[in-house]
Write a protein that holds these residues in place. Structure first.
Motif, mmCIF file in Angstrom:
data_model
loop_
_atom_site.group_PDB
_atom_site.id
_atom_site.type_symbol
_atom_site.label_atom_id
_atom_site.label_comp_id
_atom_site.label_asym_id
_atom_site.label_seq_id
_atom_site.Cartn_x
_atom_site.Cartn_y
_atom_site.Cartn_z
ATOM 1 N N GLY A 11 -122.622 -11.900 72.573
ATOM 2 C CA GLY A 11 -123.181 -10.585 72.288
ATOM 3 C C GLY A 11 -122.541 -9.395 72.962
ATOM 4 N N TYR A 53 -126.278 0.893 59.319
ATOM 5 C CA TYR A 53 -126.970 0.002 60.253
ATOM 6 C C TYR A 53 -128.023 -0.827 59.511
ATOM 7 C CZ TYR A 53 -128.936 -1.330 64.806
ATOM 8 O OH TYR A 53 -129.337 -2.019 65.921
ATOM 9 N N THR A 78 -125.691 -13.497 76.299
ATOM 10 C CA THR A 78 -125.718 -12.054 76.542
ATOM 11 C C THR A 78 -125.390 -11.709 77.989
ATOM 12 O OG1 THR A 78 -127.031 -10.021 76.404
ATOM 13 C CG2 THR A 78 -128.236 -12.035 76.931
ATOM 14 N N TYR A 85 -129.557 -5.275 77.201
ATOM 15 C CA TYR A 85 -128.590 -5.996 76.373
ATOM 16 C C TYR A 85 -127.608 -5.013 75.739
ATOM 17 C CZ TYR A 85 -132.712 -5.045 73.457
ATOM 18 O OH TYR A 85 -133.800 -4.468 72.868
ATOM 19 N N GLY A 87 -125.614 -2.849 73.152
ATOM 20 C CA GLY A 87 -126.001 -2.274 71.867
ATOM 21 C C GLY A 87 -125.424 -3.050 70.701
ATOM 22 N N LYS A 90 -127.608 -5.970 69.693
ATOM 23 C CA LYS A 90 -128.784 -5.541 68.911
ATOM 24 C C LYS A 90 -128.363 -5.217 67.481
ATOM 25 C CE LYS A 90 -133.169 -3.925 68.907
ATOM 26 N NZ LYS A 90 -133.358 -3.283 67.622
ATOM 27 N N ALA A 91 -127.213 -4.556 67.336
ATOM 28 C CA ALA A 91 -126.755 -4.173 65.996
ATOM 29 C C ALA A 91 -126.458 -5.406 65.140
ATOM 30 C CB ALA A 91 -125.530 -3.276 66.096
ATOM 31 N N LEU A 93 -127.874 -8.439 65.539
ATOM 32 C CA LEU A 93 -129.163 -9.087 65.234
ATOM 33 C C LEU A 93 -129.925 -8.315 64.164
ATOM 34 C CD1 LEU A 93 -130.253 -10.113 68.838
ATOM 35 C CD2 LEU A 93 -129.546 -11.657 66.993
ATOM 36 N N ASP A 94 -129.858 -7.000 64.186
ATOM 37 C CA ASP A 94 -130.621 -6.178 63.245
ATOM 38 C C ASP A 94 -130.087 -6.228 61.816
ATOM 39 O OD1 ASP A 94 -132.496 -5.366 65.104
ATOM 40 O OD2 ASP A 94 -131.544 -3.456 65.541
ATOM 41 N N MET A 124 -134.963 -9.068 76.253
ATOM 42 C CA MET A 124 -134.740 -9.468 74.858
ATOM 43 C C MET A 124 -135.949 -10.140 74.224
ATOM 44 S SD MET A 124 -130.823 -10.618 74.309
ATOM 45 C CE MET A 124 -131.003 -10.324 72.562
ATOM 46 N N MET A 127 -138.079 -8.183 71.809
ATOM 47 C CA MET A 127 -137.283 -7.747 70.653
ATOM 48 C C MET A 127 -137.091 -8.890 69.653
ATOM 49 S SD MET A 127 -133.932 -7.864 69.389
ATOM 50 C CE MET A 127 -132.697 -7.925 70.685
ATOM 51 N N VAL A 128 -136.737 -10.076 70.135
ATOM 52 C CA VAL A 128 -136.496 -11.178 69.193
ATOM 53 C C VAL A 128 -137.801 -11.682 68.581
ATOM 54 C CG1 VAL A 128 -134.325 -11.898 70.247
ATOM 55 C CG2 VAL A 128 -136.454 -13.007 70.963
#
Ligand SMILES: Cc1cc2nc3c(=O)[nH]c(=O)nc-3n(C[C@H](O)[C@H](O)[C@H](O)COP(=O)(O)O)c2cc1C
Length: 195
Positions: A11, A53, A78, A85, A87, A90-91, A93-94, A124, A127-128
């Protein structure tokens, strides 16, 4: 029993990142296990756009999308950046959402400091959860990572072999259990489950 597909996501896209060593080493450990099939995804290979995004662009990343659809779980490696974490992680995963639902995620935390990424993993978890992933409770932590591998990525401290085994045992159990659940227990999220 069928093999479990458990991809590993590295990551960070930082040049000279140390996290690449635990990520590659862990993939090697996973490849030794007959019940696991894996492959490494590297956040630096995604070439994410600067002006878009999220799920609307997932078609630009078919290998990632299709692998997560097929996957039985996920390993995220990570680094800890200011207790958070990267950025870019996150990008990546999103890009997806429903593809993750009711699959386990296991964390490898990497840091230069003494806590081995425990703080980034804690950051994290909420978020997950929103992605539908289920977090395992056996993390793998690499504190002072700069002292754990040589320049060629060779592991210098064999204790991590035992720690990785425990980490993977837990992930395999979670993966098998949730795979059975996705296939057999009715849920609006899983068409294959008996109604
Ligand atoms: C922006 C940034 C913030 C960092 N913050 C932390 C931190 O909060 N705690 C820590 O132990 N190390 C921190 N580090 C050091 C990383 O843990 C270290 O570089 C380690 O090798 C893992 O990151 P890497 O894969 O980028 O090398 C930080 C590094 C960067 C680049």
């Amino acid at each position: 029993m069928d093999k479990l597909l458990l991809p590993v996501l590295l990551g960070t896209n930082r040049k000279n990142r140390n996290s690449v060593h635990p990520a590659r080493w862990l993939v090697g450990e996973m490849e030794k296990r007959a019940e696991i099939q894996t492959r490494l995804f590297d956040a630096s290979d995604f070439g994410l756009p600067h002006d878009d995004y999220g799920q609307g662009i997932k078609h630009l990343f078919p290998e990632w999308r299709d692998t997560i659809i097929q996957a039985d779980g996920l390993v995220i490696v990570t680094p800890e950046y200011n207790h958070g974490y990267p950025g870019v992680l996150k990008a990546v995963l999103d890009l997806l959402l429903k593809e993750y639902i009711h699959k386990p995620v296991a964390f490898v935390g990497v840091s230069a400091g003494r806590w081995g990424g425990t703080r980034v993993i804690e950051a994290m978890v909420p978020m997950v959860r929103e992605l539908g992933l289920a977090v395992t409770f056996s993390d793998l932590n690499f504190p002072s990572v700069q002292n754990k591998f040589d320049a060629d990525g060779k592991l210098l401290d064999q204790v991590f072999e035992k720690l990785a085994k425990e980490f993977l045992d837990e992930l395999v159990w979670m993966s098998r259990t949730l795979k059975w659940g996705r296939e057999n227990v009715p849920s609006k999220h899983h068409q294959s489950a008996a109604k």
